[in-house]
Scaffold this motif. Sequence first.
Motif, PDB file in Angstrom:
ATOM      1  N   ARG A  79       0.829  -1.205   0.000  1.00 46.86           N
ATOM      2  CA  ARG A  79       0.000   0.000   0.000  1.00 46.86           C
ATOM      3  C   ARG A  79       0.864   1.256   0.000  1.00 46.86           C
ATOM      4  NH1 ARG A  79      -4.158  -2.835   4.188  1.00 46.86           N
ATOM      5  NH2 ARG A  79      -5.605  -3.646   2.612  1.00 46.86           N
ATOM      6  N   TRP A  80       1.951   1.245   0.754  1.00 44.71           N
ATOM      7  CA  TRP A  80       2.826   2.424   0.786  1.00 44.71           C
ATOM      8  C   TRP A  80       3.534   2.617  -0.552  1.00 44.71           C
ATOM      9  CZ3 TRP A  80       8.323   2.639   0.641  1.00 44.71           C
ATOM     10  CH2 TRP A  80       8.814   3.938   0.787  1.00 44.71           C
ATOM     11  N   THR A  83       1.499   4.499  -2.910  1.00 46.14           N
ATOM     12  CA  THR A  83       1.475   5.956  -2.715  1.00 46.14           C
ATOM     13  C   THR A  83       2.712   6.612  -3.310  1.00 46.14           C
ATOM     14  OG1 THR A  83       2.592   5.966  -0.547  1.00 46.14           O
ATOM     15  CG2 THR A  83       0.198   5.618  -0.566  1.00 46.14           C
ATOM     16  N   GLN A  84       3.783   5.836  -3.474  1.00 45.16           N
ATOM     17  CA  GLN A  84       5.022   6.354  -4.063  1.00 45.16           C
ATOM     18  C   GLN A  84       5.081   6.138  -5.572  1.00 45.16           C
ATOM     19  OE1 GLN A  84       7.257   7.960  -1.832  1.00 45.16           O
ATOM     20  NE2 GLN A  84       5.415   7.614  -0.588  1.00 45.16           N
ATOM     21  N   ASP A  85       4.012   5.556  -6.133  1.00 42.90           N
ATOM     22  CA  ASP A  85       3.958   5.233  -7.559  1.00 42.90           C
ATOM     23  C   ASP A  85       5.125   4.340  -7.956  1.00 42.90           C
ATOM     24  OD1 ASP A  85       2.653   5.301  -9.995  1.00 42.90           O
ATOM     25  OD2 ASP A  85       3.842   6.980 -10.750  1.00 42.90           O
ATOM     26  N   ARG A  90       0.331  -4.738  -6.135  1.00 45.48           N
ATOM     27  CA  ARG A  90      -0.660  -3.973  -5.392  1.00 45.48           C
ATOM     28  C   ARG A  90      -1.629  -4.932  -4.711  1.00 45.48           C
ATOM     29  NH1 ARG A  90       2.683  -0.394  -6.262  1.00 45.48           N
ATOM     30  NH2 ARG A  90       2.431   1.280  -7.797  1.00 45.48           N
TER      31      ARG A  90
END
Length: 309
Positions: A79-80, A83-85, A90
């Motif tokens: 998940r993190w 957020t960093q693409d 996923r």
Amino acid sequence: MISGSSGGPDDGGTEFTAEGLEPVLQEACETAGLDSRGAELLRLGSNAVYRLTSLPVIVRIARDRSVLADMDRAVGVARWLGTQDFPAMRVPASVTQPLVVGGLVVTFWESVQDREEYATVAELADLLRRLHWLEEPESLRLPYFDPLAKLAASLEGLDGISAEDRTFLDERAARLAKDYDRLDFVLPFGMIHGDASIGNILRHRAGHAVLIDLDGFALAAREWDLIQTAMFYDRYGWHTEAEYAEFVHQYGFDVMNWPGYETLADLRELMMVAWLGHQVTTSDSAAAEFARRVRSLRTGDGRDEWGPF
């Protein structure tokens, strides 16, 4: 984390076979609001891995209940990274996980491809370089990676091999522990994948490469993430000279030129052999490969005959 009701989360009585896992898969998917009908079993080893047909979702059922904390952390890492693409596996946003069903740990992952295709070692190097530039948030609670402790735990559970082989591996581990403690690492300490090899980078259906198997994320010397690709080229011939040269070019550092390379490679190699030793009682091919590898460690010859396992 949610415990399912199939046999109770602590009974450990679920048979780890395609038939035995069917009710675990079904209950886990029902709990997650997914349809398990027609799921395809992709592999059955340390984990059972299924691909759902109703949605592009991979279901992973772990054989060992002790990995619950690791898988909880892996979900958080996924998940993190989203957020960093960062290109990695996923997890479905709507699913609360991991689950514990029938004493087994179940996780759900978005499927990245319709047919298995690995990316290249050059792309692995690029993703590792990008990963090593990231600074992880404290919320991930990444552990410090101690390869000596991991090796000791693996050797401790080796009950299916001969006493002679067990003594040999224990003595080799003791010598390597002394050498490891004298290593002078040169790359910055920080977040690592933990099991970075060609087997853990897939080609996404959209064309780009993604890292998978995120449960080994930890804090350690970055050399650890480079050692397998170097060994696979240098010791076993699983990568070509050109492939390894591109790996070094993309990452920007050649771990084989570091004075501690042989020690770290010997340690990682022994971990590979110990892992295989756990399979000897259930797989004739694993038993044959284990014998080949131990013989190679004893004589110093024949590493080019090792087969990927």
